[in-house]
Write a protein that holds these residues in place. Sequence first.
Motif: not given
Lengths: 445, 659
Positions: A1-10, A12-14, A25, A27, B191, B193, B197, B199, B201, B495, B519, B526
């Motif tokens: 299983m490959k998984v990535k969850v949104l995780c923002r490093n503060p 970068y934003y503070l 930022p 968008n 952008l 970030e 996802f 996935l 196996d 997420d 945006d 934050f």
Amino acid sequence: MKVKVLCRNPDYYLRETKRDIYKVPRNYEPSLHPFEGLREYTRALNAVKLERVFAKPFVGNLDGHQDGVSCFGKHPQRLSLLVSGSYDGEVRLWDLPQQKCVRNFRAHDGFVRGIAFLPDGQQFVTVGDDKTIKMWKTDLPDWGEEEEPTNTYISKSVIMGVSHHQKEPMFATCGELCQVWEEDRNEPIRTFQWGVDSLHDVSFNPIETNLLAACASDRSIILYDTRDIGPIRKVIMTLRSNRLCWNPMEAFIFTCANEDYNLYTFDTRKLKQPLQVHMDHVSAVTAIDYAPTGKEFVSGGYDKSLRIFEHGKSHSRDIYHTKRMQRLTCVLWSMDNKYILCGSDEMNIRMWKARSAEKLGVLRPREKTALNYSEALKRKFGSHPQISRIARHRQVPKHVYHAQKELRTIKLKQKRKEANRRAHSKPGTVPFLSEKKKHIVEEQE
Amino acid sequence: MDLLHDRRIFAVVSICYMCFFGAGEAPYVSSVSVCIATGYGLDDRRVGFRIPMTRYFLKQESQKDKQKPQNKGNEGSIKELRTFKRPKYKSSIEKSQKEIDALVTVVKYKRKAWRGRKYEDDKLAGARVQAPWNRKSKRVPVPEDKLAHHSRGEGLSGDGIKTDFHQKKLKKHEANIEFSIEQAARAEILLPEESGFLLADEGELTTQFTQQQIASSVDITSATKHFDLHLAEFGPYRMNYSRNGRFLLIGGRRGHVAAMDWVTKKLLCEVNVMEAVYDVQWLHVETMFAVAQKQWVYVYDNQGIELHCIKKLNKILHMEFLPYHFLLATASEEGYLSWLDISIGKMVSQFNTRMGRLNLMTLNPYNAVVCLGHSKGIVTMWSPNVKEPLSKMLCHQHPLQSLAIDSQGQYMATAAVDRTLKIWDVRKLEGPLQQYKLHAVASNLAFSQRGLLAIGMGNVVEVYRDCCQRPADRPYLRHRLFKRIGNMQFCPYEDVLGVASDSGFTSLIIPGSGEPNFDALESNPFQSKSQRRESEVKSLLEKIQPEFITLDPTVITDVHIPTLRDKVEAKKKLLFLKPPKIDFQPRNKSGKKKGTVKVAQTKRIVREEQRREFVKTLKDAGIGEITSPQNTESSSVSVKHKPFTALDRFKPKKKKEEG
């Protein structure tokens, strides 16, 4: 299983320190910006309302003349200097930033009829009712020196106006005749006549420098060439023109202020009909001056108000008035395109902003972008009824309001009458006549 | 062409794409077939992108290696592409076809002598597609699908414009718009970030992964996003996330209300209102929230202090907040819909829908229209300006159970008691696009920012991916709770799916559900205090008026049809109009002879008045299409039945009818 969850490093934003600016930022994904049109519309509405809130055009009042102000002289280089002449023959020099009179002297007996600067700005010419033409130094006389003209010319006839050539040491006066003078000669070098008993304004073309235009009391505007012997052409209108001003950017265009409440912009190549009729004044128009950009001009008249017209538009974009301002005799648009000056019957000279809602002083970059943005919005939504109504709305003095109403009724009535006449007469006998053609009698060569 | 359907090429292709778009240098690929395959491998969102890629490589080929033998199949493949069309990106495909044609002919192009200003202007106007000879700026072209995504619709061609001046002006304007679109599309590369996802196996399914498994295989920070709040005492809960996704508000039926920063797990306030709580809703900032209690709606601040008691909102079951309009839309037990302007505290509109108890309500985020679901299987849409529904859709034969609309206002999901789930196109009010039969009745539905659909069935939550465009066969993720679900919502910009149930609150990690890049001028997770204050002021300044809530929010930017000439002509007609003659004989009051001056005067006055009134009635009816009094009546009637649009607020107000 490959998984990535949104995780923002503060980090970068503070912002890093409290003295830093905030990170913002962006968008531009459309779904994150809903109601785009509606929000822009609301912003445009706010912008146009704010513009009306900030519309405070009056800057200051130059007080000092003992009698009505009759004419202005515009210095070709210095922005801070203004020369004004009055009905009692006094000439005053003003320091505009300080709003102070720096010098005054009695130049003529009776009215000062006209003031014109020499191209180098060191001297200026005044003409008066005493049939004299006097040349004065712009700088203050040295200590102990008398206030004296450097040169005096005596004319044989009455003089009503003066205009200096843009480059050469030559100036033109008008009165019974149109005379062209050279600075170092006591007699006019050339005299023009075209069966007219008096001319009341004369103006050299700033670009096509040998061209000269004059307003005559037989309701005509005459064009002269100083290299020629006689006048070139003239156009006769239904009522007389009071003042004339050349467009400083387009050599062949001039605008005249007319007695019939209108201003007419002409193309010298085609005098048969004006390019544009500028209507909005409710009384005779007596003064006009172009902005240095040539895109706008200001006019003032017997309706005690100033109006600013855009070049090529038949209705004014703004009206300036105060309760105490009386009939206007002269107007001037400053060379930095920011201020308007007007002299009136009741001895005062008033200074106005050229764009009423403009902020004076230095703009910070953010301010500038915000203003540009709101300008763009106003342009985009300008034709929406709500926005155009607010942008157009002006509070006018009571007498102007009533006069406008009256004029409107008169025009409507004339229109209706004409339509009725057309409807009840043989087809073709009552032709349609455009507003432009109505006021021109004929063109002569 | 079998190659084209092979999805395995996807990986190769995406790499190609990345270096092509990222590095700004053109990768040199010799084989056309690979290029064509590139497009096909991509998922549906990028379908439109295939043509430009082809075009790009073709360009390379047409210039450099015409002699290569591989390229013989070149033209054939173009033809194949031409036949392939999808309605959605039809225009972009056609456009790119034209460009391909242009390129084919352009090879022969030789620079010609100066042909004057007009030619230059024409060139400028159509400058978006970089011609191969125009090598001044070496900017990489933006893929067509990205342009289509940011597009504001088709521009004006300017065919009907007579004067050269205005035509040029329009072209310049269009060029500006295209430039802005291109800039927006180009900015996507900046952008920071990327979306999450999950996935599986080989031999695995994503559905089989439990929350524990996911949480254990992600980083610590993300793992903390899965948590449970066991609150068994205060009974079925409802929850709401704030607009920036940072704050969570929960309300239990037995009076427990708590607000917290769920990321840091810091409690803002916790109170028991000592009354039944039906719904909770954050207002425009995280310092205020509204709670629908037994009798009335109350507003609390983030300390839990009661700010307002709104007695006009009586027995409310559901609340929704419209952040751009500053309206709190509520649906009551007695069938009343109300919109309260919370910036000025004014009730904008409140009326009885005559649809009975309103226990299903959702908001269309695209046009701010309130959607209600009813027990007759109907979905109705409401704006505060009209007391009738803007539209009624018969969605199911059975009572509706739940209802949700996605963040772009494109799809609507409805579920009924017969266990069916249908997906509708909400912009066209058409459908169903998809139809599913579920295992159990879907009591809750929620769309995420990226289009995932969460379905709550009893105590089970299932999340589906891409279930709107094409039928989905199995859920993306599934989670089983202990108790029945109260309501649920995807957390914006995270997420995370928040589920409120009878036994408290559960936060589930759903990878790929949230929008990765926010945006900061719209909503910022934050946000500092001063930023919040500033944005509050700004958003108050640009509050959209409630009159603008219509089915199509873009009307305001459209061109108003009646032309100037029509208007002027109509005005002229009014001016020289002859009113119908009236036969009028004034009373002879004085007893004198007939035909006196007085009588004539009276007659004239009456006639004049009648004429004025006649003109006025015509004006009121609208200037456009009037010629005779018979016509006006019919036209005024037709005006009445037109649907309400945003521009209607500019029409002259009708006089109040007597009595």
